[in-house]
Design an enzyme around this catalytic site. Structure first.
Site: not given
Ligand code: GLU
Length: 469
Positions: A238-242
């Site tokens: 997800s966006k959390r991973h960059g």
């Protein structure tokens, strides 16, 4: 072994509700590879029925990024333009009594859902008023099926469901507003899709789609559910991973070939040690049999490694033209093609991404103000000694004919013996600082080679003047 079948038709149906992300592109790529492998067709279907969340810029981003990646399609549809077709099938189900307008209000359904959760019952709505003959409201498919539903997933094997867990499936918010599970079934059938290749997060939708297909008398496509993409921590990517948007990877200077190659290996395994594949290689080699079940880890370092491999495979001319927009974006718009080629030549070994060119760019394009003490090797060198070395190196550079100047190794070969004879640091440190005005920079021969004879001599003169005053 899979045999070639030109009747094969796959589809890529993204919703234009955000920037196209790498997970979606992996799905697009597998559909592309499978259909191309079979000389079949790929349908691009923009699923833009969610009017609130769909945006034109996201739709343009889908076609723009796919084209940039080299993934072409044969037909393109916008789902919102197909409402009349969807309504025809909805009416057909309503008229045959296979679907009905549900009499329950949103509030009643919410209360029912809440109660089911509290009682730990199956969350479903079996409508007690199917035959009220209402003419508006949510349209549901009558679900009396009690035979176990099953389908043979090409990647995951047989998958079975109890249809009773589903209740009466909602297929439209109202006649004008059909829902995902319904339109996807109609469109796949109308577009003669033979293989539905999509993320495994869609497995829970599949039984609903099978029931809708059965009600409409459609034949069933073959399903292949791709493994999830996971971040380095093994949770769903997800966006959390960059960055996950393709446009962000593009803006950072990843090559389309590297992204395609990298994504192909997220879930597909050639069965050999080969890691670098062109799109053509992938089309030739791709089969669903070699797609794994387990989640595939999105490893940024591997992507950077692949990108380096692709950047290194470019000629200096190709690298220079790829670097040009990044150099311009960094504010350097008037550099000559030859100058950029020389930057490409010296920077090539250091680049993981095209944008990395920004790091050393100022050393080639600007002169900076620095303190004369920085010119001292280890901070102690005598000024007169430094001036002597700079003057001698200046003379050596002056003596190199212009024609030989554009050979970095020649410049090095002329200066190195002098530097070695006087202990390298004593000569090369002040020389490098004179050229770039900084503690850290590319090597002096690289800078000289890029900026050319006149500029190099000027920078050395400036340093000598700084020490002399
Ligand atoms: N529009 C859906 C999505 O983007 C398509 C799902 C499907 O492949 O059926 O998730």
């Amino acid at each position: 072994m899979e045999t070639k079948d030109p009747k094969i038709r796959t589809r890529f149906p993204p919703s234009p509700t955000g920037w196209l992300h790498v997970g979606n592109v992996r799905t697009a790529l597998f559909n592309y590879l499978f259909s191309r492998h079979h000389n079949g067709a790929l349908v691009l279907r923009i699923e833009d029925t969610d009017k609130e969340r769909s945006r034109k810029e996201f739709q343009d981003d889908i076609t723009e990024q796919l084209s940039w990646l080299g993934l072409s399609w044969d037909e393109c549809y916008r789902q919102s333009e197909r409402l009349e077709i969807h309504k025809t099938y909805l009416r057909q189900l309503l008229e045959s009594g296979k679907a009905f307008y549900c009499a329950h209000s949103k509030e009643e359904l919410e209360t029912e859902h809440k109660r089911q959760m509290e009682e730990r019952a199956i969350p479903r709505h079996i409508c007690g008023q199917r035959d009220e003959g209402r003419e508006s409201g949510v349209i549901r498919l009558r679900n009396d099926t009690d035979v176990t539903l099953s389908f043979a997933d090409r990647i995951r094997g047989d998958i079975t469901f109890d249809p009773q867990l589903l209740g009466d499936i909602s297929i439209a918010r109202e006649l004008e507003s059909p829902l995902y599970n319904f339109v996807v079934v109609v469109d796949d059938a109308e577009m003669n899709i033979t293989h539905v290749i999509r993320g495994e997060d869609h497995i829970p939708n599949t039984p609903k789609q099978l029931l809708i297909q059965q009600a409409l008398g459609f034949s069933r496509p073959i399903y292949a559910h791709l493994p999830l993409l996971l971040g380095a921590d093994r949770s769903k990517l997800s966006k959390r991973h960059g960055d996950t948007a393709v446009r962000d990877y593009r803006a950072a200077g990843y090559m389309p070939e590297a992204i395609v190659n990298f994504l192909a290996l997220l879930g597909w395994n050639p069965g050999t040690d080969q890691e670098l594949f062109t799109l053509e290689d992938l089309v030739r080699e791709f089969t669903l049999e070699k797609v794994q079940k387990g989640g595939a880890i999105f490893n940024e370092e591997k992507l950077a490694w692949m990108n380096r491999a692709y950047l290194r495979s470019l000629s200096i001319e190709q690298l220079a033209s790829n670097l040009t927009p990044f150099i311009e974006q960094a504010g350097k718009k008037d550099l000559s093609t030859d100058f950029i080629k020389r930057i490409a030549y010296v920077e090539a070994p250091r680049l993981s991404r095209l944008k990395d060119v920004e790091t050393n760019l100022p050393f080639y394009t600007e002169t900076s103000v620095y303190d004369s003490t920085l010119l001292r090797w280890k901070g102690t060198q005598d000024y007169t000694e430094i001036i002597g070395h700079l003057k001698n190196v200046r003379q050596l550079l002056c003596d190199i004919p212009e024609a030989d100047f554009y050979d970095m190794h020649h410049i090095e070969a002329v200066i190195m013996p002098y530097a070695t004879a006087h202990s390298r640091g004593n000569v090369l440190w002040p020389l490098r600082v004179a050229l770039c005005g900084s503690e850290k920079s590319p090597g002096p021969f690289e800078i000289i080679y890029v900026i050319g004879k006149t500029e190099a001599l000027q920078r050395i003169d400036k340093a000598i003047k700084l020490l002399d005053t």
